[in-house]
Design a protein around this motif. Structure first.
Motif, PDB file in Angstrom:
ATOM      1  N   ALA A  94       0.833  -1.206   0.000  1.00  0.00           N
ATOM      2  CA  ALA A  94       0.000   0.000   0.000  1.00  0.00           C
ATOM      3  C   ALA A  94       0.866   1.254   0.000  1.00  0.00           C
ATOM      4  O   ALA A  94       0.576   2.229  -0.714  1.00  0.00           O
ATOM      5  N   HIS A  95       1.926   1.235   0.790  1.00  0.00           N
ATOM      6  CA  HIS A  95       2.836   2.380   0.853  1.00  0.00           C
ATOM      7  C   HIS A  95       3.495   2.626  -0.503  1.00  0.00           C
ATOM      8  O   HIS A  95       3.618   3.774  -0.953  1.00  0.00           O
ATOM      9  N   ALA A  96       3.926   1.545  -1.164  1.00  0.00           N
ATOM     10  CA  ALA A  96       4.584   1.683  -2.462  1.00  0.00           C
ATOM     11  C   ALA A  96       3.629   2.263  -3.505  1.00  0.00           C
ATOM     12  O   ALA A  96       4.014   3.119  -4.302  1.00  0.00           O
ATOM     13  N   ILE A  97       2.391   1.799  -3.499  1.00  0.00           N
ATOM     14  CA  ILE A  97       1.404   2.315  -4.451  1.00  0.00           C
ATOM     15  C   ILE A  97       1.153   3.803  -4.202  1.00  0.00           C
ATOM     16  O   ILE A  97       1.125   4.612  -5.138  1.00  0.00           O
ATOM     17  N   TRP A  98       0.974   4.168  -2.943  1.00  0.00           N
ATOM     18  CA  TRP A  98       0.725   5.571  -2.612  1.00  0.00           C
ATOM     19  C   TRP A  98       1.928   6.445  -2.982  1.00  0.00           C
ATOM     20  O   TRP A  98       1.769   7.533  -3.541  1.00  0.00           O
ATOM     21  N   LEU A  99       3.128   5.952  -2.688  1.00  0.00           N
ATOM     22  CA  LEU A  99       4.337   6.694  -3.033  1.00  0.00           C
ATOM     23  C   LEU A  99       4.420   6.907  -4.535  1.00  0.00           C
ATOM     24  O   LEU A  99       4.742   8.012  -5.000  1.00  0.00           O
ATOM     25  N   ARG A 100       4.122   5.868  -5.288  1.00  0.00           N
ATOM     26  CA  ARG A 100       4.187   5.977  -6.755  1.00  0.00           C
ATOM     27  C   ARG A 100       3.221   7.040  -7.270  1.00  0.00           C
ATOM     28  O   ARG A 100       3.551   7.809  -8.191  1.00  0.00           O
ATOM     29  N   LEU A 101       2.040   7.134  -6.678  1.00  0.00           N
ATOM     30  CA  LEU A 101       1.078   8.165  -7.086  1.00  0.00           C
ATOM     31  C   LEU A 101       1.614   9.563  -6.814  1.00  0.00           C
ATOM     32  O   LEU A 101       1.412  10.486  -7.615  1.00  0.00           O
ATOM     33  N   GLN A 102       2.291   9.721  -5.687  1.00  0.00           N
ATOM     34  CA  GLN A 102       2.766  11.042  -5.293  1.00  0.00           C
ATOM     35  C   GLN A 102       3.942  11.540  -6.121  1.00  0.00           C
ATOM     36  O   GLN A 102       4.309  12.707  -6.042  1.00  0.00           O
ATOM     37  N   LEU A 103       4.517  10.652  -6.916  1.00  0.00           N
ATOM     38  CA  LEU A 103       5.685  11.026  -7.712  1.00  0.00           C
ATOM     39  C   LEU A 103       5.322  11.505  -9.109  1.00  0.00           C
ATOM     40  O   LEU A 103       6.198  11.645  -9.963  1.00  0.00           O
ATOM     41  N   CYS A 104       4.058  11.756  -9.334  1.00  0.00           N
ATOM     42  CA  CYS A 104       3.647  12.251 -10.656  1.00  0.00           C
ATOM     43  C   CYS A 104       2.529  13.277 -10.488  1.00  0.00           C
ATOM     44  O   CYS A 104       1.873  13.354  -9.456  1.00  0.00           O
ATOM     45  N   ASP A 105       2.355  14.067 -11.525  1.00  0.00           N
ATOM     46  CA  ASP A 105       1.337  15.106 -11.545  1.00  0.00           C
ATOM     47  C   ASP A 105       0.016  14.516 -12.033  1.00  0.00           C
ATOM     48  O   ASP A 105      -0.026  13.844 -13.060  1.00  0.00           O
ATOM     49  N   ARG A 106      -1.050  14.781 -11.304  1.00  0.00           N
ATOM     50  CA  ARG A 106      -2.320  14.131 -11.615  1.00  0.00           C
ATOM     51  C   ARG A 106      -2.864  14.544 -12.978  1.00  0.00           C
ATOM     52  O   ARG A 106      -3.402  13.711 -13.717  1.00  0.00           O
ATOM     53  N   LEU A 156      -1.356  -7.272  -9.024  1.00  0.00           N
ATOM     54  CA  LEU A 156      -1.018  -5.900  -8.650  1.00  0.00           C
ATOM     55  C   LEU A 156      -1.273  -4.932  -9.802  1.00  0.00           C
ATOM     56  O   LEU A 156      -1.638  -3.774  -9.573  1.00  0.00           O
ATOM     57  N   ALA A 157      -1.093  -5.386 -11.035  1.00  0.00           N
ATOM     58  CA  ALA A 157      -1.390  -4.529 -12.184  1.00  0.00           C
ATOM     59  C   ALA A 157      -2.862  -4.148 -12.202  1.00  0.00           C
ATOM     60  O   ALA A 157      -3.219  -2.997 -12.500  1.00  0.00           O
ATOM     61  N   ALA A 158      -3.734  -5.101 -11.869  1.00  0.00           N
ATOM     62  CA  ALA A 158      -5.167  -4.803 -11.812  1.00  0.00           C
ATOM     63  C   ALA A 158      -5.469  -3.819 -10.691  1.00  0.00           C
ATOM     64  O   ALA A 158      -6.284  -2.893 -10.854  1.00  0.00           O
ATOM     65  N   VAL A 159      -4.807  -4.005  -9.550  1.00  0.00           N
ATOM     66  CA  VAL A 159      -4.994  -3.074  -8.431  1.00  0.00           C
ATOM     67  C   VAL A 159      -4.513  -1.684  -8.822  1.00  0.00           C
ATOM     68  O   VAL A 159      -5.207  -0.678  -8.593  1.00  0.00           O
ATOM     69  N   TRP A 160      -3.332  -1.610  -9.422  1.00  0.00           N
ATOM     70  CA  TRP A 160      -2.767  -0.318  -9.810  1.00  0.00           C
ATOM     71  C   TRP A 160      -3.684   0.406 -10.785  1.00  0.00           C
ATOM     72  O   TRP A 160      -3.927   1.614 -10.637  1.00  0.00           O
ATOM     73  N   SER A 161      -4.203  -0.288 -11.772  1.00  0.00           N
ATOM     74  CA  SER A 161      -5.081   0.340 -12.764  1.00  0.00           C
ATOM     75  C   SER A 161      -6.314   0.933 -12.109  1.00  0.00           C
ATOM     76  O   SER A 161      -6.716   2.064 -12.408  1.00  0.00           O
ATOM     77  N   SER A 162      -6.934   0.167 -11.211  1.00  0.00           N
ATOM     78  CA  SER A 162      -8.146   0.664 -10.550  1.00  0.00           C
ATOM     79  C   SER A 162      -7.840   1.829  -9.622  1.00  0.00           C
ATOM     80  O   SER A 162      -8.614   2.787  -9.530  1.00  0.00           O
ATOM     81  N   VAL A 163      -6.682   1.783  -8.961  1.00  0.00           N
ATOM     82  CA  VAL A 163      -6.300   2.868  -8.050  1.00  0.00           C
ATOM     83  C   VAL A 163      -6.072   4.163  -8.819  1.00  0.00           C
ATOM     84  O   VAL A 163      -6.518   5.240  -8.393  1.00  0.00           O
ATOM     85  N   VAL A 164      -5.390   4.079  -9.967  1.00  0.00           N
ATOM     86  CA  VAL A 164      -5.126   5.288 -10.753  1.00  0.00           C
ATOM     87  C   VAL A 164      -6.438   5.927 -11.207  1.00  0.00           C
ATOM     88  O   VAL A 164      -6.613   7.151 -11.113  1.00  0.00           O
ATOM     89  N   LEU A 165      -7.358   5.122 -11.690  1.00  0.00           N
ATOM     90  CA  LEU A 165      -8.650   5.664 -12.134  1.00  0.00           C
ATOM     91  C   LEU A 165      -9.390   6.333 -10.978  1.00  0.00           C
ATOM     92  O   LEU A 165     -10.006   7.389 -11.146  1.00  0.00           O
ATOM     93  N   TYR A 166      -9.346   5.710  -9.801  1.00  0.00           N
ATOM     94  CA  TYR A 166     -10.003   6.297  -8.631  1.00  0.00           C
ATOM     95  C   TYR A 166      -9.325   7.603  -8.231  1.00  0.00           C
ATOM     96  O   TYR A 166      -9.980   8.614  -7.959  1.00  0.00           O
ATOM     97  N   TRP A 167      -7.999   7.584  -8.204  1.00  0.00           N
ATOM     98  CA  TRP A 167      -7.200   8.750  -7.808  1.00  0.00           C
ATOM     99  C   TRP A 167      -7.458   9.942  -8.720  1.00  0.00           C
ATOM    100  O   TRP A 167      -7.518  11.093  -8.254  1.00  0.00           O
ATOM    101  N   LEU A 168      -7.641   9.689 -10.008  1.00  0.00           N
ATOM    102  CA  LEU A 168      -7.863  10.787 -10.944  1.00  0.00           C
ATOM    103  C   LEU A 168      -9.157  11.548 -10.651  1.00  0.00           C
ATOM    104  O   LEU A 168      -9.266  12.722 -10.995  1.00  0.00           O
ATOM    105  N   THR A 178      -8.516   8.004  -1.637  1.00  0.00           N
ATOM    106  CA  THR A 178      -7.672   7.113  -2.446  1.00  0.00           C
ATOM    107  C   THR A 178      -6.894   6.162  -1.559  1.00  0.00           C
ATOM    108  O   THR A 178      -6.769   4.966  -1.872  1.00  0.00           O
ATOM    109  N   ARG A 179      -6.374   6.658  -0.456  1.00  0.00           N
ATOM    110  CA  ARG A 179      -5.628   5.785   0.453  1.00  0.00           C
ATOM    111  C   ARG A 179      -6.534   4.691   0.996  1.00  0.00           C
ATOM    112  O   ARG A 179      -6.128   3.524   1.113  1.00  0.00           O
TER     113      ARG A 179
END
Length: 238
Positions: A94-106, A156-168, A178-179
């Motif tokens: 969870a921490h890695a996914i959240w960190l990855r989101l924070q390293l880019c501009d939405r 994890l790829a499926a989780v990441w895809s859904s998280v990005v869509l939610y985060w946007l 999102t967290r």
């Protein structure tokens, strides 16, 4: 003999892409990952168009790919500097996914999502999602060398895809929604893994799965670089 122009100027493709990307980013929020953005990056950077076409044969698409991969690299570097030993493994993910989101501009990611949703770019978009999942697992120390190498990354790829869509679309305070969403998705995955373990331990199910599992046991993680995505059979030659 034809000489590579990038060799003559002392620059390589990676350096050119990085310079073009930095010049392109201010334009992406207005024009997306488009030809107009690519041309603006050329003008702003002063890079020779012929060199730019060598470094980015697909134009702005290659810059979007570079943006994604740079964020993956920064995440790996950041995780390598952190001590995660006191965290549960699901919390590390969870921490890695959240960190990855924070390293880019939405907004830039939003433009990228639109780009990779196009049919002609769908394959590279799927590849990038896989690469992010692979980067997270590698950064967290995954050493699997069997079918689990693939199932872990696919999940994890499926989780990441859904998280990005939610985060946007998340406008909550501090993006707390999102967290929470990340935690729910990982909890879902953990429940599935627990169920799979229980089924394998059941005598009847174990007998039914013995033959398929023997076949799957011959599948190994790719050798060499992460670009070698297909697996291999045990004993197969390279």
């Amino acid at each position: 003999m034809t000489t590579d122009p990038s060799f003559e100027t002392g620059t390589d493709s990676a350096d050119l892409r990085a310079r073009l990307l930095q010049a392109a980013l201010p334009h992406v929020v207005f024009d997306g990952w488009s030809q107009a953005t690519f041309e603006a990056a050329l003008n702003d950077s002063g890079i020779n168009p012929d060199l730019a076409s060598l470094a980015c044969p697909r134009g702005a698409v290659d810059l979007a790919v570079e943006y994604h991969r740079q964020a993956d690299a920064r995440m790996r570097d950041a995780l390598a500097q952190e001590d995660l030993s006191g965290m549960r493994f699901r919390d590390r993910v969870a921490h890695a996914i959240w960190l990855r989101l924070q390293l880019c501009d939405r907004e830039i990611v939003r433009r990228g999502a639109a780009l990779f949703a196009l049919p002609q770019n769908a394959a590279i978009g799927a590849r990038l999602v896989w690469e992010t999942a692979d980067s997270i697992w590698r950064a967290l120390g995954d050493r699997s060398d069997d079918i689990n190498w693939y199932t872990k990354r696919a999940t994890l790829a499926a989780v990441w895809s859904s998280v990005v869509l939610y985060w946007l679309g998340d406008d909550s305070d501090g993006q707390q929604a999102t967290r929470d969403f990340i935690d729910r998705r990982i909890d879902d995955v953990m429940r599935i893994e627990t169920l799979k373990a229980r089924l394998r331990e059941a005598p009847l199910v174990g007998r039914m799965l013995s033959a398929p599992l023997q076949i799957l046991s011959r599948i190994h993680a790719p050798w060499g670089t992460p670009e070698d995505l297909p697996g291999r059979l045990k004993g197969a030659s390279k």
